[in-house]
Design a protein around this motif. Structure first.
Motif, PDB file in Angstrom:
ATOM      1  N   GLU A 223      18.914  27.455 -15.715  1.00 53.73           N
ATOM      2  CA  GLU A 223      17.704  27.595 -14.894  1.00 53.73           C
ATOM      3  C   GLU A 223      17.840  26.746 -13.634  1.00 53.73           C
ATOM      4  N   GLU A 224      17.447  27.290 -12.520  1.00 51.72           N
ATOM      5  CA  GLU A 224      17.442  26.556 -11.262  1.00 51.72           C
ATOM      6  C   GLU A 224      16.070  26.712 -10.631  1.00 51.72           C
ATOM      7  N   ARG A 225      15.221  25.735 -10.861  1.00 51.53           N
ATOM      8  CA  ARG A 225      13.856  25.806 -10.337  1.00 51.53           C
ATOM      9  C   ARG A 225      13.786  25.109  -8.979  1.00 51.53           C
ATOM     10  N   TRP A 226      14.289  25.788  -7.978  1.00 55.66           N
ATOM     11  CA  TRP A 226      14.299  25.208  -6.632  1.00 55.66           C
ATOM     12  C   TRP A 226      12.883  24.832  -6.190  1.00 55.66           C
ATOM     13  N   GLU A 227      11.908  25.640  -6.597  1.00 55.27           N
ATOM     14  CA  GLU A 227      10.537  25.410  -6.146  1.00 55.27           C
ATOM     15  C   GLU A 227       9.926  24.149  -6.749  1.00 55.27           C
ATOM     16  N   GLU A 228      10.545  23.608  -7.808  1.00 52.74           N
ATOM     17  CA  GLU A 228       9.985  22.424  -8.474  1.00 52.74           C
ATOM     18  C   GLU A 228      10.553  21.113  -7.942  1.00 52.74           C
ATOM     19  N   THR A 229      11.585  21.180  -7.103  1.00 54.61           N
ATOM     20  CA  THR A 229      12.187  19.948  -6.592  1.00 54.61           C
ATOM     21  C   THR A 229      11.453  19.482  -5.339  1.00 54.61           C
ATOM     22  N   ASN A 230      11.369  18.180  -5.185  1.00 57.36           N
ATOM     23  CA  ASN A 230      10.666  17.592  -4.035  1.00 57.36           C
ATOM     24  C   ASN A 230      11.610  16.938  -3.032  1.00 57.36           C
TER      25      ASN A 230
ATOM     26  N   THR B 200      10.033  12.926  -8.474  1.00 53.10           N
ATOM     27  CA  THR B 200      11.288  13.423  -7.918  1.00 53.10           C
ATOM     28  C   THR B 200      11.407  14.928  -8.146  1.00 53.10           C
ATOM     29  N   VAL B 201      11.025  15.363  -9.341  1.00 55.42           N
ATOM     30  CA  VAL B 201      10.984  16.774  -9.713  1.00 55.42           C
ATOM     31  C   VAL B 201       9.627  17.033 -10.374  1.00 55.42           C
ATOM     32  N   ARG B 202       9.044  18.174 -10.109  1.00 52.98           N
ATOM     33  CA  ARG B 202       7.688  18.431 -10.608  1.00 52.98           C
ATOM     34  C   ARG B 202       7.636  18.753 -12.097  1.00 52.98           C
ATOM     35  N   THR B 203       8.769  19.147 -12.657  1.00 51.79           N
ATOM     36  CA  THR B 203       8.831  19.474 -14.080  1.00 51.79           C
ATOM     37  C   THR B 203       9.986  18.719 -14.722  1.00 51.79           C
ATOM     38  N   PRO B 204       9.999  18.583 -16.053  1.00 55.63           N
ATOM     39  CA  PRO B 204      11.118  17.933 -16.735  1.00 55.63           C
ATOM     40  C   PRO B 204      12.405  18.729 -16.566  1.00 55.63           C
ATOM     41  N   PRO B 205      13.558  18.170 -16.989  1.00 58.22           N
ATOM     42  CA  PRO B 205      14.831  18.882 -16.862  1.00 58.22           C
ATOM     43  C   PRO B 205      14.762  20.313 -17.385  1.00 58.22           C
ATOM     44  N   ALA B 206      15.297  21.225 -16.605  1.00 55.62           N
ATOM     45  CA  ALA B 206      15.209  22.649 -16.939  1.00 55.62           C
ATOM     46  C   ALA B 206      16.250  23.032 -17.986  1.00 55.62           C
ATOM     47  N   LEU B 207      16.018  24.151 -18.622  1.00 54.77           N
ATOM     48  CA  LEU B 207      16.975  24.682 -19.582  1.00 54.77           C
ATOM     49  C   LEU B 207      18.260  25.089 -18.875  1.00 54.77           C
TER      50      LEU B 207
ATOM     51  N   LYS C  33       0.851  -1.188   0.000  1.00 54.49           N
ATOM     52  CA  LYS C  33       0.000   0.000   0.000  1.00 54.49           C
ATOM     53  C   LYS C  33       0.887   1.238   0.000  1.00 54.49           C
ATOM     54  N   ILE C  34       0.697   2.084  -0.987  1.00 50.38           N
ATOM     55  CA  ILE C  34       1.548   3.256  -1.167  1.00 50.38           C
ATOM     56  C   ILE C  34       0.684   4.513  -1.234  1.00 50.38           C
ATOM     57  N   GLY C  35       1.113   5.554  -0.534  1.00 52.90           N
ATOM     58  CA  GLY C  35       0.403   6.821  -0.548  1.00 52.90           C
ATOM     59  C   GLY C  35       0.919   7.731  -1.645  1.00 52.90           C
ATOM     60  N   ILE C  36       0.026   8.288  -2.448  1.00 52.00           N
ATOM     61  CA  ILE C  36       0.393   9.258  -3.477  1.00 52.00           C
ATOM     62  C   ILE C  36       0.298  10.647  -2.855  1.00 52.00           C
ATOM     63  N   LEU C  37       1.438  11.306  -2.696  1.00 52.09           N
ATOM     64  CA  LEU C  37       1.464  12.604  -2.033  1.00 52.09           C
ATOM     65  C   LEU C  37       1.038  13.675  -3.035  1.00 52.09           C
ATOM     66  N   THR C  38      -0.237  13.962  -3.075  1.00 50.13           N
ATOM     67  CA  THR C  38      -0.792  14.853  -4.097  1.00 50.13           C
ATOM     68  C   THR C  38      -0.264  16.280  -3.989  1.00 50.13           C
ATOM     69  N   ASP C  39       0.150  16.681  -2.776  1.00 48.61           N
ATOM     70  CA  ASP C  39       0.707  18.023  -2.584  1.00 48.61           C
ATOM     71  C   ASP C  39       1.982  18.247  -3.413  1.00 48.61           C
ATOM     72  N   PHE C  40       2.633  17.167  -3.809  1.00 48.35           N
ATOM     73  CA  PHE C  40       3.952  17.264  -4.435  1.00 48.35           C
ATOM     74  C   PHE C  40       3.896  17.138  -5.951  1.00 48.35           C
ATOM     75  N   PHE C  41       2.717  17.258  -6.532  1.00 48.91           N
ATOM     76  CA  PHE C  41       2.586  17.289  -7.981  1.00 48.91           C
ATOM     77  C   PHE C  41       2.456  18.740  -8.417  1.00 48.91           C
TER      78      PHE C  41
ATOM     79  N   THR D  22       5.246  15.957 -16.719  1.00 45.06           N
ATOM     80  CA  THR D  22       5.731  15.050 -15.670  1.00 45.06           C
ATOM     81  C   THR D  22       4.577  14.290 -15.038  1.00 45.06           C
ATOM     82  N   ASN D  23       3.493  14.984 -14.734  1.00 42.57           N
ATOM     83  CA  ASN D  23       2.343  14.342 -14.091  1.00 42.57           C
ATOM     84  C   ASN D  23       1.805  13.190 -14.925  1.00 42.57           C
ATOM     85  N   GLU D  24       1.767  13.369 -16.235  1.00 39.23           N
ATOM     86  CA  GLU D  24       1.248  12.312 -17.102  1.00 39.23           C
ATOM     87  C   GLU D  24       2.122  11.068 -17.032  1.00 39.23           C
TER      88      GLU D  24
END
Length: 508
Positions: free
Chosen positions: A441-448, A431-438, A296-304, A313-315
Motif C-alpha cells: 500500500e502506498e498512501r501518498w495522500e496520508e503523508t505530510n 509525520t503520517v496521518r495513519t499508522p504504517p500501511a499494509l 510556543k508551537i502551532g498545531i497544524l490542524t489541517d494535517f490531521f 494516530t491522532n490519539e
C-alpha cells in the motif's frame, strides 16, 4: 551540553566469541542492541570493546534477522571490507586517538549513496553492478570521521515510492509488524536501524523519504534545510528537493551525525553555498532537556487525518501534545489554507535532466546511456513505471516549471509569515496521518512530508509512541530555515521526557 547520559554500563556484557575474532579477551564483548554512539565510544575508550567487535556483532544480527527469522530484508549489500576498515581504525585509535565521535562506529547507507568500493544500485537491477568512480560527498565525510560503512540498505526503487520495494532488493518489511511496510523511500535504512543492524543510518528525502520511514520504525529522522547538506553522489530525483540526512534511534546519535555532515561547502553541489556559515557550532552541545520550556508551537490542524484509521494516530499525537504541555509548551491551533492552493511540485519536471547528469558522472561504465533509454527498456518494477514515464520529456525551462518553482518561495513565505504573526517557535503535526500501511500500500495522500520538502524548510520526526495495536507513530516539528539545532533540541527534550523508543520484539 545538558542532559547527555554518558553511562555505558547497560551496554557492556560478557561472553561473546566475537571478541576473540577481534583480538580482545574472550570474556569481552558488547551488547549492541540500542547502544548509543556515546555509550559505544566510552566502551571503546576504556578498552572494553573495539570496532571489530561491533562490526562482528552487527553482522551477526544481520545474518540472524535480515534474510532468516523474521526476514526483514533491509540489506542489499554487506561491505566485505568492513572488518579490515574496523581493524585499521582500532589501530589508529590506539596510536593517535579517535578522529571523531563516529570513529569505529558501524553505519548503514541507503543504497543511493555513491560508494567507490561497493555497488550503488538505487534498488534497481539496472545498477546491480554499478560501482561509481567516487564516493558521494557525504560518504566521504563519514569515512573521514572514522565511520565504518557496514552495509547498503534497500530503498524504494530509484527512490520513487513510499513502501520500499525494489527489483533488486525485493520488499523490506516493518520489524514491528511483518504485514506492514517500513515506509520509504529510505525504508531499508530505517528498518535496519530499528532492528539494530548498525548504530545509525543515512537516508535521503525528496518528499518524505527520511521522516516517513523514521515514523514507521520508531526512529528519529531529520530533513535538513535545503543547502545544509550535500547531494552530490546521491542517485537523484530532484535538483531542488533532494537532501541527505540521518536516521537514528536517539536524538543524540542524530546530532552527532549532523555535526559531521552539515554546513560544509561541496564544490560539486552549488546548493551548499546556501548553508555556508549556517550550521550550529555543535548540534550535540545544543541538546537541552529544558529546551521546550516557554516555547510556543502551532498545531497544524489541517494535517490531521479524518478517516477512522487516522484516529489511532491522532490519539497518540494528542497524548504527545499533553506531554509537551507538561514540559512548558504553549500550544495554539493553526490553519494555513494557502498550502492547499500553492502548487510547488517540481520533482517530475526535474527528474530526467537531474538523472542524466548522474549517469554522466558514472562515465563509460554507466549501465544505461540515458533516462530515456532506461524508461524504454523498463528493467525496473512496473509499479514505478507511471512515475518515470510521466517524467519523460519534461524540462526545467518550461513556463510551467518556472511558475511552479517560484511557488516554493511563496509557500515558504506563507509558512514563515504564520509563524511570525503568532510568534511560533515551531509547527507540529503527525509525520503520517495513519499508522504504517499494509505491504504494497502506498498512501501518498496520508503523508505530510511535502510541507517542508516543497518549502525547503527543516523538519524533524521523533517517536510519539504506539497505537493500541503496537504500531509506531511519528510526530513532526517544522521551523524556519537552518533551525536544525532548535528542532534537534526540542526533539531531545521530548524524547528524554517520554522515552518512546522501544526496539521491535521480532528482532530481540
Amino acid at each position: 551540553m545538558e542532559g547527555i547520559n554518558m553511562c555505558a554500563d547497560k551496554a557492556i556484557n560478557t561472553g561473546n566469541p566475537a571478541a576473540q575474532k577481534a583480538g580482545l579477551s574472550p570474556s569481552t564483548s558488547i551488547q549492541v542492541e540500542e547502544a548509543t554512539i556515546l555509550q559505544l565510544q566510552q566502551a571503546m575508550e576504556k578498552g572494553e570493546v573495539n570496532s571489530q567487535i561491533l562490526v562482528q556483532q552487527y553482522v551477526d544480527r544481520i545474518q540472524k534477522y535480515d534474510k532468516q527469522g523474521p526476514a526483514i530484508n533491509a540489506i542489499i549489500n554487506l561491505n566485505a571490507d568492513a572488518m579490515n576498515v574496523a581493524k585499521a581504525l582500532d589501530e589508529e585509535r590506539a596510536t593517535q586517538g579517535p578522529r571523531s565521535l563516529l570513529h569505529g562506529i558501524p553505519i548503514i547507507l541507503k543504497d543511493n549513496y555513491n560508494t567507490k568500493d561497493m555497488p550503488t544500485t538505487a534498488g534497481s537491477v539496472i545498477f546491480k553492478d554499478s560501482i561509481p568512480p567516487n564516493d558521494a560527498f557525504l560518504t566521504n565525510l563519514l569515512r573521514k570521521a572514522g565511520a565504518v560503512i557496514l552495509a547498503k540498505a534497500n530503498l524504494h526503487e530509484l527512490s520513487f515510492g513510499i513502501s520500499t520495494v525494489s527489483s533488486l532488493g525485493g520488499q523490506t518489511l516493518n520489524p514491528y509488524d511483518l504485514e506492514r511496510n517500513p515506509g520509504g523511500s529510505s525504508g531499508g535504512t530505517a528498518a535496519a536501524i530499528a532492528a539494530n543492524f548498525a548504530v545509525v543510518g543515512m537516508g535521503s528525502d525528496t518528499g518524505n523519504s527520511i521522516r516517513l520511514p523514521s515514523a514507521n520504525n520508531n526512529l528519529v529522522g531529520l530533513r535538513p534545510t535545503f543547502g545544509l547538506t550535500s547531494r552530490s553522489g546521491l542517485v537523484p530525483i530532484s535538483k531542488t528537493q533532494d537532501v541527505g540526512g540521518p536516521i537514528a534511534r536517539t536524538v543524540s546519535d542524530l546530532a552527532i551525525v549532523m555535526d559531521i555532515i552539515a554546513g560544509i561547502v561541496d564544490p560539486d553541489d552549488p546548493s551548499t553555498e546556501l548553508g555556508k556559515g549556517k550550521r550550529s557550532s555543535s548540534y550535540l552541545d545544543s541538546l537541552n532537556e529544558e529546551s521546550l520550556k516557554g516555547k510556543k508551537i502551532g498545531i497544524l490542524t489541517d494535517f490531521f487525518g479524518a478517516s477512522d484509521e487516522a484516529q489511532a494516530t491522532n490519539e497518540v499525537i494528542k497524548v504527545a501534545i499533553d506531554d509537551m504541555k507538561k514540559l512548558g509548551v504553549e500550544f495554539v491551533d493553526i490553519t494555513i489554507p494557502e498550502i492547499k492552493t500553492i502548487d510547488a511540485y517540481v520533482v517530475k519536471m526535474e527528474f530526467e535532466a537531474t538523472f542524466n547528469k548522474y549517469l554522466d558522472s558514472l562515465g563509460e561504465d554507466r549501465p544505461v546511456l540515458s533516462f530515456r533509454e532506461m524508461v524504454e527498456e523498463k528493467q525496473y518494477l512496473l509499479s514505478i513505471d507511471k512515475h518515470l514515464t510521466s517524467s519523460l520529456g519534461l524540462t526545467m525551462d518550461s513556463t510551467k516549471y518556472i511558475e511552479t518553482f517560484n511557488n516554493r518561495q511563496k509557500l515558504q513565505n506563507v509558512i514563515l509569515e504564520k509563524m511570525r504573526q503568532l510568534n511560533l517557535d515551531a509547527i507540529l503535526y503527525p509525520t503520517v496521518r495513519t499508522p504504517p500501511a499494509l505491504i504494497k500500500e502506498e498512501r501518498w495522500e496520508e503523508t505530510n512530508g511535502n510541507l517542508c520538502a516543497h518549502s525547503g524548510l527543516p523538519a524533524i520526526s521523533v517517536p510519539a509512541g504506539f497505537t493500541a495495536n503496537g504500531l509506531p507513530v511519528g510526530l513532526e516539528l517544522l521551523a524556519e530555515p537552518f533551525a536544525e539545532a532548535k528542532l534537534i533540541s526540542f526533539g531531545y527534550a521530548y524524547e528524554q521526557a517520554t522515552r518512546h523508543r522501544t526496539p521491535p520484539k521480532l528482532t530481540p
